[in-house]
Design a protein around this motif. Structure first.
Motif, mmCIF file in Angstrom:
data_model
loop_
_atom_site.group_PDB
_atom_site.id
_atom_site.type_symbol
_atom_site.label_atom_id
_atom_site.label_comp_id
_atom_site.label_asym_id
_atom_site.label_seq_id
_atom_site.Cartn_x
_atom_site.Cartn_y
_atom_site.Cartn_z
ATOM 1 N N UNK A 22 -1.128 13.370 15.137
ATOM 2 C CA UNK A 22 -2.031 12.795 14.150
ATOM 3 C C UNK A 22 -1.387 12.763 12.773
ATOM 4 N N UNK A 23 -1.588 11.645 12.094
ATOM 5 C CA UNK A 23 -1.137 11.534 10.716
ATOM 6 C C UNK A 23 -2.291 11.955 9.826
ATOM 7 N N UNK A 24 -2.087 13.058 9.091
ATOM 8 C CA UNK A 24 -3.188 13.544 8.250
ATOM 9 C C UNK A 24 -2.690 13.739 6.820
ATOM 10 N N UNK A 29 -8.706 15.687 2.589
ATOM 11 C CA UNK A 29 -8.830 14.822 3.778
ATOM 12 C C UNK A 29 -9.354 13.449 3.431
ATOM 13 N N UNK A 32 -6.117 7.692 5.003
ATOM 14 C CA UNK A 32 -4.662 7.625 4.839
ATOM 15 C C UNK A 32 -4.280 6.275 4.247
ATOM 16 N N UNK A 33 -4.090 6.253 2.946
ATOM 17 C CA UNK A 33 -3.643 5.016 2.292
ATOM 18 C C UNK A 33 -2.154 4.889 2.364
ATOM 19 N N UNK A 34 -1.621 3.816 1.766
ATOM 20 C CA UNK A 34 -0.177 3.570 1.905
ATOM 21 C C UNK A 34 0.656 4.608 1.172
ATOM 22 N N UNK A 35 0.173 5.072 0.004
ATOM 23 C CA UNK A 35 0.983 6.028 -0.764
ATOM 24 C C UNK A 35 0.498 7.470 -0.616
ATOM 25 N N UNK A 36 -0.451 7.705 0.311
ATOM 26 C CA UNK A 36 -0.959 9.060 0.491
ATOM 27 C C UNK A 36 0.162 9.996 0.952
ATOM 28 N N UNK A 37 0.218 11.173 0.363
ATOM 29 C CA UNK A 37 1.190 12.175 0.816
ATOM 30 C C UNK A 37 0.646 12.810 2.088
ATOM 31 N N UNK A 38 1.297 12.537 3.199
ATOM 32 C CA UNK A 38 0.813 13.016 4.495
ATOM 33 C C UNK A 38 1.855 13.938 5.123
ATOM 34 N N UNK A 39 1.519 14.399 6.342
ATOM 35 C CA UNK A 39 2.516 15.210 7.063
ATOM 36 C C UNK A 39 3.768 14.388 7.374
#
Lengths: 252, 174
Positions: A22-24, A29, A32-39
């Motif tokens: 999963x991309x979180x 929480x 998940x936008x394009x520039x969101x800092x995710x895992x």
């Protein structure tokens, strides 16, 4: 197991083999936008860090007699350089940094993904498809820039009998356009399958009787995955070299 | 498994096919690849390439130097062997020369010695002859004296000395 739904329950066991992919968002929480800092950001950042540590800091002494880290860096350099030279030819050496970038990214992503609790960026088709499409577009454009329409001779197998050539040309064209697909799915599929299998075995460890077998199985699969992590990176790089060779020397 | 945030609703299917996360992954992938490419092409690869070629150069240089030194050693050995052979030939020559010289010297000395011996022998013979002659005359004198004495004692009359001497010399020479 790719069809397994996370949350399926079997005899009290909880299987979530796909949840690891999963991309979180890393902070909070939201969506998940394009520039969101995710895992994804975290693990790709770690990949860059590891490559930097190995190839930049590890070689910072520029020692004539290398220490261990520098030896590993030089080994990787020599390995990929020789592969590019052997497969793509002398004029393929110009594109060595590109191949090296792909190889180092994939190999470190794969190995970092093997850490317990890690997120494997290369198990996502979104990542591998971008890489594969990038390679595909690059070699295709390079072929046309280098040879103009002469690049189309890559589909025209002049060593075959004349009757067979049109048929072979159709097959060649199809296989050419299937390349990015197989190129990307091979990597993502291998990564995803191995990690999912480990999770499935891990879920079985909840049953006391089965757990010894489960641990042994996880160990075995893990060893296999270590092998696969390297081999898939190598396969991706060598296929890129092969495609590059077609672009540089389209005449059979 | 425990990683799933409990408040996020668990949607079925593969996260890989959740297209809402694609732009995010692609963006970060792009950033990552560009970063790696620049780190590699600007810093890491030129540096490692330089280190490797330096090492290659050093090894080749060392090998060339070793080859040179080996050549020098071989030359030295050759020169040594040549000097040895020359010295041997020289020594043989000297030995032969000396032998010949000694032979010649010996011949000369022997000839000299022979000459001296012959001279001495001649001298000695001369001396012997003299002594012989002297002895003969002495014997004659003594015989004459004795004969005259005997004759004087036994004969009453005057004696003819000349006659006696003549007969004595006759007897002695016999």
């Amino acid at each position: 197991m790719t069809e397994q739904t996370s949350g399926a329950e079997e005899g009290g066991l909880v299987f979530h083999p796909m949840d690891q992919f999963r991309v979180t968002p890393l902070f909070g929480d939201g969506p998940v936008g394009i520039f969101t800092v995710t895992n994804v950001t975290l693990w790709m950042g770690l990949t860059v860090l590891c490559i930097f540590l190995l190839l930049v800091l590890g070689t910072s002494r520029r020692a004539l007699i290398p220490n261990r880290i520098q030896s590993i860096g030089e080994l990787a350099y020599g390995f990929i350089f020789k592969m590019v030279e052997d497969v793509s030819g002398k004029d393929g050496v110009k594109y060595f940094p590109l191949i090296m970038t792909l190889f180092m990214f994939i190999v470190f992503s794969n190995f970092l993904g093997l850490l317990p609790g890690a997120f494997t960026t290369t198990s996502h088709i979104a990542v591998t498809a971008v890489l594969a499409m990038g390679v595909f577009l690059f070699v295709t454009i390079l072929g046309f820039v280098k040879h103009g329409f002469g690049f189309l001779s890559v589909f025209w197998i002049s060593s075959a009998p004349l009757v067979l050539r049109p048929i072979l040309a159709i097959i060649e064209i199809i296989s050419y356009f299937v390349r990015p697909l197989s190129h990307s799915i091979r990597l993502a599929g291998n990564m995803m399958a191995g990690h999912a299998v480990i999770k499935v075995f891990a879920a079985f460890a909840a049953i006391a009787v089965i757990s010894p077998f489960s641990v042994i199985a996880i160990t075995a699969i893990y060893a296999l995955e270590v092998l696969v992590a390297f081999i898939q990176a190598y396969v991706f790089a060598i296929l890129t070299c092969v495609y590059l060779k077609d672009a540089l020397h389209p005449h059979h | 498994m425990a990683k799933t945030p409990s408040d996020v609703p668990v949607e079925p299917g593969m996260p890989q096919l959740d297209f809402t996360t694609f732009p995010n992954q692609m963006f970060w992938l792009f950033v990552t690849i560009v970063a790696i490419y620049f780190v590699l092409s600007k810093i890491a690869l030129p540096r490692i390439g330089a280190v490797l070629s330096d090492r290659q150069d050093t090894i080749e240089h060392d090998l060339a130097r070793a080859e040179e030194l080996k050549q020098m050693a071989e030359d030295a050995e050759k020169a040594y062997n040549k000097a040895l052979a020359d010295a041997r030939i020289e020594a043989n020559n000297i030995i032969n020369d000396t032998k010949l010289e000694m032979k010649a010297e010996l011949g000369r000395k022997i000839a000299d010695a022979d000459l001296q011996i012959a001279e001495r022998a001649k001298e000695s013979e001369q001396k012997l002859n003299d002594i012989k002659a002297k002895a003969k005359s002495s014997i004659l004198d003594v015989a004459n004296e004795i004969a005259i004495d005997i004759v004087v004692k036994v004969s009453p009359g005057p004696i003819d000395e000349k006659l006696i001497m003549k007969s004595v010399s006759q007897k002695v020479t016999e």
